[in-house]
Design a protein around this motif. Structure first.
Motif, PDB file in Angstrom:
ATOM      1  N   ALA A 197       0.829  -1.212   0.000  1.00 55.48           N
ATOM      2  CA  ALA A 197       0.000   0.000   0.000  1.00 55.48           C
ATOM      3  C   ALA A 197       0.858   1.255   0.000  1.00 55.48           C
ATOM      4  CB  ALA A 197      -0.930  -0.001   1.216  1.00 55.48           C
ATOM      5  N   ALA A 198       2.007   1.213   0.691  1.00 52.51           N
ATOM      6  CA  ALA A 198       2.891   2.381   0.750  1.00 52.51           C
ATOM      7  C   ALA A 198       3.462   2.714  -0.625  1.00 52.51           C
ATOM      8  CB  ALA A 198       4.018   2.137   1.749  1.00 52.51           C
ATOM      9  N   VAL A 199       3.869   1.690  -1.383  1.00 55.13           N
ATOM     10  CA  VAL A 199       4.394   1.931  -2.731  1.00 55.13           C
ATOM     11  C   VAL A 199       3.318   2.567  -3.606  1.00 55.13           C
ATOM     12  CG1 VAL A 199       5.353   0.877  -4.809  1.00 55.13           C
ATOM     13  CG2 VAL A 199       6.050   0.041  -2.566  1.00 55.13           C
ATOM     14  N   LEU A 200       2.096   2.061  -3.498  1.00 53.29           N
ATOM     15  CA  LEU A 200       0.996   2.626  -4.281  1.00 53.29           C
ATOM     16  C   LEU A 200       0.759   4.086  -3.899  1.00 53.29           C
ATOM     17  CD1 LEU A 200      -1.459  -0.419  -4.126  1.00 53.29           C
ATOM     18  CD2 LEU A 200      -0.208   0.377  -6.140  1.00 53.29           C
ATOM     19  N   LEU A 201       0.813   4.388  -2.606  1.00 54.57           N
ATOM     20  CA  LEU A 201       0.572   5.762  -2.146  1.00 54.57           C
ATOM     21  C   LEU A 201       1.654   6.735  -2.608  1.00 54.57           C
ATOM     22  CD1 LEU A 201      -0.739   5.149   1.473  1.00 54.57           C
ATOM     23  CD2 LEU A 201      -1.957   6.370  -0.336  1.00 54.57           C
ATOM     24  N   MET A 202       2.829   6.241  -2.904  1.00 54.05           N
ATOM     25  CA  MET A 202       3.870   7.111  -3.436  1.00 54.05           C
ATOM     26  C   MET A 202       3.523   7.602  -4.839  1.00 54.05           C
ATOM     27  SD  MET A 202       7.341   5.121  -2.324  1.00 54.05           S
ATOM     28  CE  MET A 202       7.585   4.462  -0.668  1.00 54.05           C
ATOM     29  N   HIS A 203       2.553   6.961  -5.484  1.00 50.96           N
ATOM     30  CA  HIS A 203       2.244   7.272  -6.876  1.00 50.96           C
ATOM     31  C   HIS A 203       0.798   7.696  -7.124  1.00 50.96           C
ATOM     32  CE1 HIS A 203       5.866   4.743  -7.053  1.00 50.96           C
ATOM     33  NE2 HIS A 203       6.151   5.420  -8.152  1.00 50.96           N
ATOM     34  N   MET A 204      -0.053   7.623  -6.122  1.00 49.28           N
ATOM     35  CA  MET A 204      -1.467   7.939  -6.344  1.00 49.28           C
ATOM     36  C   MET A 204      -2.147   8.286  -5.026  1.00 49.28           C
ATOM     37  SD  MET A 204      -2.704   4.010  -7.184  1.00 49.28           S
ATOM     38  CE  MET A 204      -1.315   3.652  -8.257  1.00 49.28           C
ATOM     39  N   PRO A 205      -3.310   8.933  -5.086  1.00 53.76           N
ATOM     40  CA  PRO A 205      -4.045   9.293  -3.871  1.00 53.76           C
ATOM     41  C   PRO A 205      -4.587   8.053  -3.164  1.00 53.76           C
ATOM     42  CG  PRO A 205      -4.843  10.511  -5.788  1.00 53.76           C
ATOM     43  CD  PRO A 205      -3.961   9.424  -6.299  1.00 53.76           C
ATOM     44  N   ALA A 206      -5.097   8.275  -1.946  1.00 55.18           N
ATOM     45  CA  ALA A 206      -5.512   7.164  -1.093  1.00 55.18           C
ATOM     46  C   ALA A 206      -6.592   6.300  -1.740  1.00 55.18           C
ATOM     47  CB  ALA A 206      -5.996   7.707   0.254  1.00 55.18           C
ATOM     48  N   GLU A 207      -7.589   6.904  -2.371  1.00 51.53           N
ATOM     49  CA  GLU A 207      -8.668   6.119  -2.964  1.00 51.53           C
ATOM     50  C   GLU A 207      -8.148   5.209  -4.069  1.00 51.53           C
ATOM     51  OE1 GLU A 207     -13.128   6.622  -4.983  1.00 51.53           O
ATOM     52  OE2 GLU A 207     -11.856   8.396  -4.688  1.00 51.53           O
ATOM     53  N   ASP A 208      -7.296   5.742  -4.941  1.00 51.39           N
ATOM     54  CA  ASP A 208      -6.727   4.931  -6.012  1.00 51.39           C
ATOM     55  C   ASP A 208      -5.828   3.837  -5.438  1.00 51.39           C
ATOM     56  OD1 ASP A 208      -8.048   6.653  -7.647  1.00 51.39           O
ATOM     57  OD2 ASP A 208      -6.267   7.613  -8.483  1.00 51.39           O
ATOM     58  N   ALA A 209      -5.047   4.177  -4.402  1.00 51.07           N
ATOM     59  CA  ALA A 209      -4.167   3.184  -3.776  1.00 51.07           C
ATOM     60  C   ALA A 209      -4.989   2.048  -3.164  1.00 51.07           C
ATOM     61  CB  ALA A 209      -3.296   3.844  -2.715  1.00 51.07           C
ATOM     62  N   PHE A 210      -6.146   2.385  -2.607  1.00 54.72           N
ATOM     63  CA  PHE A 210      -7.024   1.357  -2.032  1.00 54.72           C
ATOM     64  C   PHE A 210      -7.461   0.360  -3.099  1.00 54.72           C
ATOM     65  CE2 PHE A 210     -11.495   0.059  -1.503  1.00 54.72           C
ATOM     66  CZ  PHE A 210     -11.352  -0.799  -0.426  1.00 54.72           C
ATOM     67  N   TRP A 211      -7.917   0.863  -4.241  1.00 55.77           N
ATOM     68  CA  TRP A 211      -8.381  -0.040  -5.296  1.00 55.77           C
ATOM     69  C   TRP A 211      -7.221  -0.793  -5.933  1.00 55.77           C
ATOM     70  CZ3 TRP A 211     -12.961  -1.514  -4.819  1.00 55.77           C
ATOM     71  CH2 TRP A 211     -13.976  -0.658  -4.383  1.00 55.77           C
ATOM     72  N   GLY A 212      -6.037  -0.171  -5.978  1.00 53.25           N
ATOM     73  CA  GLY A 212      -4.858  -0.888  -6.438  1.00 53.25           C
ATOM     74  C   GLY A 212      -4.520  -2.048  -5.510  1.00 53.25           C
ATOM     75  N   LEU A 213      -4.617  -1.796  -4.193  1.00 52.23           N
ATOM     76  CA  LEU A 213      -4.370  -2.847  -3.202  1.00 52.23           C
ATOM     77  C   LEU A 213      -5.401  -3.964  -3.323  1.00 52.23           C
ATOM     78  CD1 LEU A 213      -2.814  -3.852  -0.690  1.00 52.23           C
ATOM     79  CD2 LEU A 213      -4.424  -2.523   0.712  1.00 52.23           C
ATOM     80  N   VAL A 214      -6.654  -3.594  -3.525  1.00 54.68           N
ATOM     81  CA  VAL A 214      -7.717  -4.589  -3.698  1.00 54.68           C
ATOM     82  C   VAL A 214      -7.393  -5.505  -4.881  1.00 54.68           C
ATOM     83  CG1 VAL A 214     -10.128  -4.903  -4.414  1.00 54.68           C
ATOM     84  CG2 VAL A 214      -9.567  -3.251  -2.624  1.00 54.68           C
ATOM     85  N   GLN A 215      -6.971  -4.928  -5.986  1.00 51.24           N
ATOM     86  CA  GLN A 215      -6.673  -5.722  -7.185  1.00 51.24           C
ATOM     87  C   GLN A 215      -5.470  -6.646  -6.970  1.00 51.24           C
ATOM     88  OE1 GLN A 215      -9.652  -5.360  -8.526  1.00 51.24           O
ATOM     89  NE2 GLN A 215      -8.757  -5.371 -10.576  1.00 51.24           N
ATOM     90  N   ILE A 216      -4.453  -6.145  -6.298  1.00 48.22           N
ATOM     91  CA  ILE A 216      -3.282  -6.983  -6.030  1.00 48.22           C
ATOM     92  C   ILE A 216      -3.657  -8.155  -5.133  1.00 48.22           C
ATOM     93  CG2 ILE A 216      -1.062  -7.054  -4.820  1.00 48.22           C
ATOM     94  CD1 ILE A 216      -0.543  -4.225  -5.858  1.00 48.22           C
TER      95      ILE A 216
END
Length: 486
Positions: A197-216
């Motif tokens: 989740a931290a890597v995702l947050l370095m590149h996108m806002p919290a909502e997008d990072a959440f859905w990225g985490l869900v997909q992973i």
């Protein structure tokens, strides 16, 4: 259950504590966590911040990687913008080209948006409008909140986004992880999700990072973060079986000293190498991982094992289990260097079919020795194309919503019925100058919402895009997709 010392990032005291799979990195010198003072957010601020946001630590870029020439980077950005504008067509008809461009590396300015499109997170977000806000507003389960709170300062403490306790990075990380426990209460929270989740947050806002985490968690690595860690143990056996084909020497050595795959590959796979490789290599691996799926993780693991244990000469220094584990805890930097690793990963002949074939074989063996799997995870999706095919998006789901508004000055010329232009008198021009207020800022700050009068008509927008080649790029980099915090 085996106990692995802190250097490899896993410490299991018993089966109930397996879910704390990445908690004990602080004690090892090569760990990304550093000293106690750094863990508490007091990193050496005198150190210069690198272009990725690191202010120190093993993953800080030393500047040895050559930057892509600006003109090449702009060309790549233009190509990616074209792909994102008609994503469904590219994925359906030109997927090989998308794959090739991911292997070359996604432009930093568009990496966050590209990851979201590749993973299907963009579609999930559009199909679940308001879902994250709903989860974010809920209090959450206290049993998970306490564990998450304790883990926040452990995630990339040398990165400027997470260095401060209670800073915006840690706050967003807490929100994303808490939301996931509410989204999947039966799965809850696993500590290995935090660096993802931290890597995702370095590149996108919290909502997008959440859905990225869900997909992973649900598509790319299903079952990895469930109780018992059965999926990761099964993949460990798959990795070991595939190693026999890639490097028989390394396979024999690990088998000889009875080194269980779970001892060296858990952090690699669960954290998608985000705590192992130099940062530039992490980003390149993730670019390919989002496009091609878990086979990239397997390939990286196989390449590292082959490089470190693949010859008799290299094995002379590690005649024993302890020596071998020490070697795998401190992989030689040259094998993790971006250019070398990317080329090796691309060239390694290991397909989705090979992985799935071995998966079925290991699954049968697992049932013979352990019985049925307790965790019934959904089938693994091998990359962006498989995810899109499984859940076809609508054109609306993929639509981009740029927010840059360009003000076009009103013309000072009027046209007669015959189409002839009549010029204003000098007096009228002077009067207009006095009465006309300054034009609004065409690039408003986030605190200044665009005015309705700022919106371009379709014809004007088309004209601007035709006349100014960089217009599309400028709009995209400040769009509602929020490409990156960096």
């Amino acid at each position: 259950m085996a106990k692995l010392q802190s250097g490899n990032g896993v410490q299991w005291k018993d089966r109930r504590s397996q879910r704390g799979a990445v908690e004990s990195l602080a004690g090892h010198e090569s760990s990304s966590l550093g000293t106690d003072s750094e863990l508490n957010g007091f990193a050496n601020t005198e150190t210069q911040t690198d272009k990725y946001g690191f202010i120190g630590g093993a993953q800080q870029s030393a500047g040895e990687n050559a930057d892509i020439p600006p003109d090449v980077l702009r060309q790549r950005e233009a190509k990616w913008l074209d792909m994102l504008n008609s994503w469904d067509k590219w994925m359906a008809k030109k997927h090989k080209k998308v794959k090739l461009r991911c292997q070359k590396g996604i432009p930093p300015s568009l990496r966050g948006r590209a990851w979201l499109y590749l993973s299907g997170g963009k579609v999930k977000r559009e199909q679940n409008q308001g879902k994250f806000q709903e989860l974010d507003s809920q209090p959450g389960d206290p049993k998970w909140l306490d564990v998450i709170e304790k883990d926040l300062h452990r995630q990339f403490p040398f990165h400027e986004m997470f260095v401060a306790r209670g800073g915006h990075g840690q706050q967003d990380l807490f929100r994303v992880l808490k939301a996931y426990t509410l989204h999947r209460p039966e799965e809850g929270y696993c500590q290995a999700q935090a660096p993802i989740a931290a890597v995702l947050l370095m590149h996108m806002p919290a909502e997008d990072a959440f859905w990225g985490l869900v997909q992973i968690c649900e598509k790319y690595l299903p079952g990895y973060y469930s109780a018992g860690l059965e999926a990761i143990q099964l993949d460990g056996e798959i990795l070991f079986a595939l190693l026999k084909r890639v490097s028989p020497v390394a396979h024999r050595h690990l088998k000889k000293y009875k080194i269980d795959p779970i001892l060296y590959m858990t952090e690699w796979f669960m954290c998608a190498f985000s705590r192992t490789l130099p940062w530039v290599s992490v980003l390149r691996m993730w670019d390919m991982f989002f496009c091609e799926g878990v086979k990239i993780i397997f390939r990286v693991g196989l390449v590292l094992l082959k490089c470190m244990l693949g010859s008799q000469e290299k094995l002379k220094a590690c005649q024993g289990q302890y020596e071998t584990m020490e070697l795998l805890r401190s992989i030689e930097p040259r094998y993790m260097q971006e250019a070398f690793l990317v080329q090796e990963v691309i060239e390694l002949a290991m397909s989705e079919r090979d992985i799935e074939k071995e998966h079925l074989s290991q699954l049968r063996r697992w049932k013979e020795t352990h019985g049925e799997l307790h965790c019934k995870s959904p089938p693994r999706m091998h990359g962006a194309k498989a995810i899109m095919a499984a859940e076809p998006p609508s054109r609306q789901d993929l639509k981009q919503n740029p927010t840059i508004i360009v003000e076009v000055p009103q013309t000072t010329e009027s046209t007669t019925e015959k189409g002839e232009k009549t010029k204003k008198t000098k007096t009228e021009k002077v009067k207009d100058t006095k009465n006309t207020s300054p034009p609004p800022n065409p690039y408003p700050l986030p605190s200044d919402p665009p005015l309705p009068s700022d919106i371009l008509s379709p014809s004007e927008s088309q004209h601007l895009q035709k006349d100014t080649p960089l217009q599309g790029s400028n709009q995209s980099l400040s769009s509602a997709e929020h490409d990156t915090y960096l």
